[in-house]
Every structure is written in C-alpha cells, then in structure tokens.
Design an enzyme around this catalytic site. Sequence first.
Site, PDB file in Angstrom:
ATOM      1  N   ASP A   1     163.922 108.256 114.985  1.00 37.53           N
ATOM      2  CA  ASP A   1     164.347 108.675 113.649  1.00 37.53           C
ATOM      3  C   ASP A   1     164.336 110.203 113.537  1.00 37.53           C
ATOM      4  OD1 ASP A   1     165.096 108.420 111.031  1.00 37.53           O
ATOM      5  OD2 ASP A   1     163.308 107.358 110.373  1.00 37.53           O
ATOM      6  N   ASP A   2     165.501 110.794 113.354  1.00 35.48           N
ATOM      7  CA  ASP A   2     165.632 112.255 113.173  1.00 35.48           C
ATOM      8  C   ASP A   2     165.179 113.040 114.400  1.00 35.48           C
ATOM      9  OD1 ASP A   2     166.430 111.543 110.657  1.00 35.48           O
ATOM     10  OD2 ASP A   2     164.865 112.628 109.585  1.00 35.48           O
TER      11      ASP A   2
ATOM     12  N   CYS B   1     171.207 108.273 108.112  1.00 37.32           N
ATOM     13  CA  CYS B   1     170.351 107.238 108.675  1.00 37.32           C
ATOM     14  C   CYS B   1     170.924 105.833 108.561  1.00 37.32           C
ATOM     15  CB  CYS B   1     168.994 107.309 107.999  1.00 37.32           C
ATOM     16  SG  CYS B   1     167.854 106.016 108.498  1.00 37.32           S
TER      17      CYS B   1
ATOM     18  N   HIS C   1     165.905  99.955 106.694  1.00 38.86           N
ATOM     19  CA  HIS C   1     166.725 100.891 105.922  1.00 38.86           C
ATOM     20  C   HIS C   1     168.195 100.467 105.828  1.00 38.86           C
ATOM     21  CE1 HIS C   1     167.248 105.375 104.640  1.00 38.86           C
ATOM     22  NE2 HIS C   1     167.178 104.525 103.627  1.00 38.86           N
TER      23      HIS C   1
ATOM     24  N   ASP D   1     168.842 108.244 115.831  1.00 36.14           N
ATOM     25  CA  ASP D   1     169.800 107.796 114.827  1.00 36.14           C
ATOM     26  C   ASP D   1     170.701 108.904 114.320  1.00 36.14           C
ATOM     27  OD1 ASP D   1     167.809 109.126 113.378  1.00 36.14           O
ATOM     28  OD2 ASP D   1     167.903 107.745 111.687  1.00 36.14           O
ATOM     29  N   ASN D   2     170.246 110.148 114.423  1.00 37.83           N
ATOM     30  CA  ASN D   2     171.036 111.318 114.023  1.00 37.83           C
ATOM     31  C   ASN D   2     170.272 112.558 114.459  1.00 37.83           C
ATOM     32  OD1 ASN D   2     170.095 110.047 110.915  1.00 37.83           O
ATOM     33  ND2 ASN D   2     169.088 111.880 111.709  1.00 37.83           N
TER      34      ASN D   2
END
Length: 555
Positions: free
Chosen positions: A139-140, A179, A232, A375-376
């Site tokens: 995540d991130d 996300c 999410h 994810d990004n």
Amino acid sequence: MLADSRVRGAVGRLPEPGGWLVHSGRSASVHPATDGRRCPHPRPLGAGAEGIGVRRGASGERRERPGPSGVGSSCPVPQAGWQCHLLWSPQGGRRRVNRRALLRDTSILGSAALLPGAGLGCAREPKNRRLNVILIFTDDQGSVDVNCYGAKDLYTPNLDALAARGTRFMQFYVASPICSASRAALLTGRYPQRAGVVSVASGNHGLSPMQLALAKLLRGAGYRTAVFGKWHLGDRPELSPTVQGFGEFFGFRGGCIDNYSHFSHWSDPNRHDLWRGGTEVWEDGKFFPDLVVREAIRFVEENRERPFFLYLPFNAPHYPYQGEEAYRARYASLTQPRRNYAESVSTVDADIGRVLAKVDQLGLRENTLVIFASDNGHSAEMPASWGGGSAGPYRGGKFTLWEGGIRVPCIASLPGVIPSGEVRYQFAVSVDWFPTIAQLCGVDLPDRLLDGRSLVPVLMSPSAPPSHQVFHWQAAPQWAVREGDWKLVVNGLPCGRRDRVLPRDRVFLSNLAEDVTERTNLAPQRWRKVSHLMGLHRAWQNEPWKFGEAQWKGG
C-alpha cells in the site's frame, strides 16, 4: 510413437544446445545430451512415456531417433550432439501446468518456444495438482522503494530474495493512481472505468457483485480462496470480499486503520474496522500485520494438499507509519519522514518473508506462483508527513498520472518456470495479471471482455513484445495515454513540495525513452503527436462498452 507434428508446429525450429522447450497439449522438455550417457532425469518416467532424440544434420535438417517408452524409460539419446525430446500424455486427472505444459495456447510458442536459460529443467512426472497463487499488494509503496529497485537506504531482504528467484519488471504500471480503483482493476483484469470503481470506495460505493473478480474465477475451478488485509472496495455486506469469490476474509473494509486499535481515523466519526467474513471481531492491541501473517500461515497450512489462491493486500507502508521496533535502530540515521516510512517498508518486507518461509517449509514453493506489486506510488499526503516514500527519478506520486503515481515495483516468481534473477523492460500493467494467472493455472478465461493480456510471453522472453501498445488512464480531472514510448498527460496534478516547482503545463508530452523524468514538455514541438494521442484517448472515452458499467451504489 506419438505423432510429432504438433511439436514441429510449436517449435518452428530446433533449439540450440542448452535451449529449452515447453509446448502445449502434451508436455515436452528439450535439453542437451551428454557424451555417451543417458540424460539425468530426476526420476523414471511414468506409464505411457514416449520420446524422440532430435539433432541437426550437417545441412541443418531435422533428424529424429525414436526412444523407448513405458515405465522407467530414460533419455533416448545415447550420443553427443543429439538432444532429448521426451513426451508423455497426462497421467489422468488435471495435470499440473507449470513444468509440463506451461502454455495452453500454442500461438505463443511460435515466438516464445525457444527459451535459452529459462531454467525449465528436465521434465518430471506430472502431479494431479494445479498451481497455488499468492498475490501480494502493498500500500503506497514508492516506485523505487525496494532495495533491488535502487533504494539503497532500505532493507528489504525478502523482496530482494523474491526477485533473485523470479523476474523483476522495470516498466510495470497500475491502472490507476488511486487505491480502490487500482485494486478493482487488479482483481477484475479491467480498466477501472469498466470495473466500475474510478475513485476511492467507501460506504455503499465499491466493486459491484456483477463484476467477475479473479477469486470467483479460481474458486469456480476448485481453488480455495482467501483475502487477508485491506479490502477497500466497499463497506456494505453486498460489497464484501465473500461476494467476490473469496471463501475467507480477515481484515478491514476501509482505507486505513491504526495497526493496534484497529479503529479507522481516516474520516469522522472514528469507527472500529476489523472483520472476519461478515462478523466484526476484536483483537485489541495486536499488531495488524502480525494478524495478517497469522491468518496467511494458517490458510496455507490448512490447504497444503489442494490448490489455493491467497490475496494479501498489506496495509503498509501506508500511513500511519507504525513499523516494528527492530527497525528503529537500523534507520536511526535517516531523517524524517523517511525514517518512519523505511521502518514500515522493512516491516512489511519481513511479513512477506514469513509467509513465503512457510510456503518453503511445506515444500510448496515450486508449485506456487508468487506475485508482488504496489497499488500505486508513494503518498505525499499530510498524514504521511508529506511523503516519506520515493519515486526516484520519476515525477509525481499517489493520485497523479505522472510516472511516480502509476509506475510501481513488481516481481513474479515461479521456480522452474519463470526465469530467476532476470529483468523485463517491456511495458506491462496490473490488469494483465488476471489472464496471466488464469493461463498459468490452466483455467479458462470468462466469456467477457477483459483489458488485461497475458504476460506469459514477456515472462518467458526479454524480446517478447509488450502486453499493450496503447494504454489509457483517467482519474478526473487528469488523464493520460501512452503509445509506445510516447506519453501524454493532460491536467496533470502536482505531488508533494518538490513537484510543485515543476512546470504545470496543462498538456504535457514526453518521450519516456529519452526523458523518463517527465521534466521536458515536447508538446509545443510535437503538436501532431499530441493531436494523435488526444484522438486515441477521445476514441477510448467514446466507446460505450468501456464506460457502460456505473460505479456500484448499493441501496
């Protein structure tokens, strides 16, 4: 003797000494002969095994030598200069795909059958077992924030080891810098617009039960499926992971929680967000990543004898940065916020390592496809202390369509099939994993339009064409399109303090082969190229089937 016409058509040309071959239908392995010795297959072949010896004649013509068949048959090649080409029929039931018939579609073999150095090894007797799949989504995590991607200030031994046992992508992209949209695209193999999630999911906004997620596909093929971590993709029961084909869910439904209280502080009012299936559970004071690892290890142990799909969307290094104490001393010399971010990165690296260690311990690694990606790009939001992650040379980060927002680290590992320690520079996108996983697992694709394309050719060969020649992104108000090395960004957003000093041109054209940093705008000089790319994107927007499924609003 088995007819060799299928092999001729698949191979196209004979492999050179040291080359390897896998072909569809019946399995085959090609490898060099040894001087006056039989090939050292690791075990006798099963009943029905048949083989041929193959070599080039003086003028390059194909020559064949039949070999023995039946139980205990060994290599039919008694002389140097010949190559062993062993064939067999499946031994009943569903055959394992990864070594015996990696490619179900012979069209790929026309260009990718010759795989020198791919590490496929000698063929072995098939097992009545499909591949396991572990899909890891952090995540991130910034574009370069793995040691093997250039972050020399970060300690990521487990991801580095995964890269050493697999293939690392250098031009891998997610379908959205946001996300929820990125996760929806990954799980459906579709553009976020077609998946119906184009922004941050919350409440009754999320992934429609009308969509076909990867877990549904694999579960229908007999897989045990589970997701542990951050969902999410909708808070409502009708948007839960179990509706999308996951037999088990443990984690949180929203976008962010405190790792110890498991309360969401993302928006008011604060609320507890920890679930097992559809039931709220309480594990006060327990470190959430440890709970994810606990559940993952249990799931792998319980399903060691049957194929499983395990989706692990870890919530790190997303804020709040709550790394383990073991890494505080290691990063004491770093300045903030990089220090806290680094602790979080190393923590999730260790968690990934613990899960994979269990896979190794159970002897499942050679039958388990492991995929890792972020994810990004990294976050430069206020709760992230304005950005502890790094995009390296790339511009932008999370929420932007510059390279730093959508270009992410990605590693794939399947020992004996996916080459080890290699790098791929072809363009590839997260939506491609849906058809890739289906192909490697021997599962038929659904009868619906997908935007992803199989990465098997790219995984097998550094010279294979990229999975897409043209790809589009849209995250209002910005949009982007890439064709080959040309990339057009319109209404691009800034990311963090460093990016705010860069030109804010509304229309920004770059050639990534010449300027991966997206610092020099070529639009004024290449207006014909700008017009062409705008036309491509306008046509994409106007295709009704692409935007035909609105974001699901439960009600």
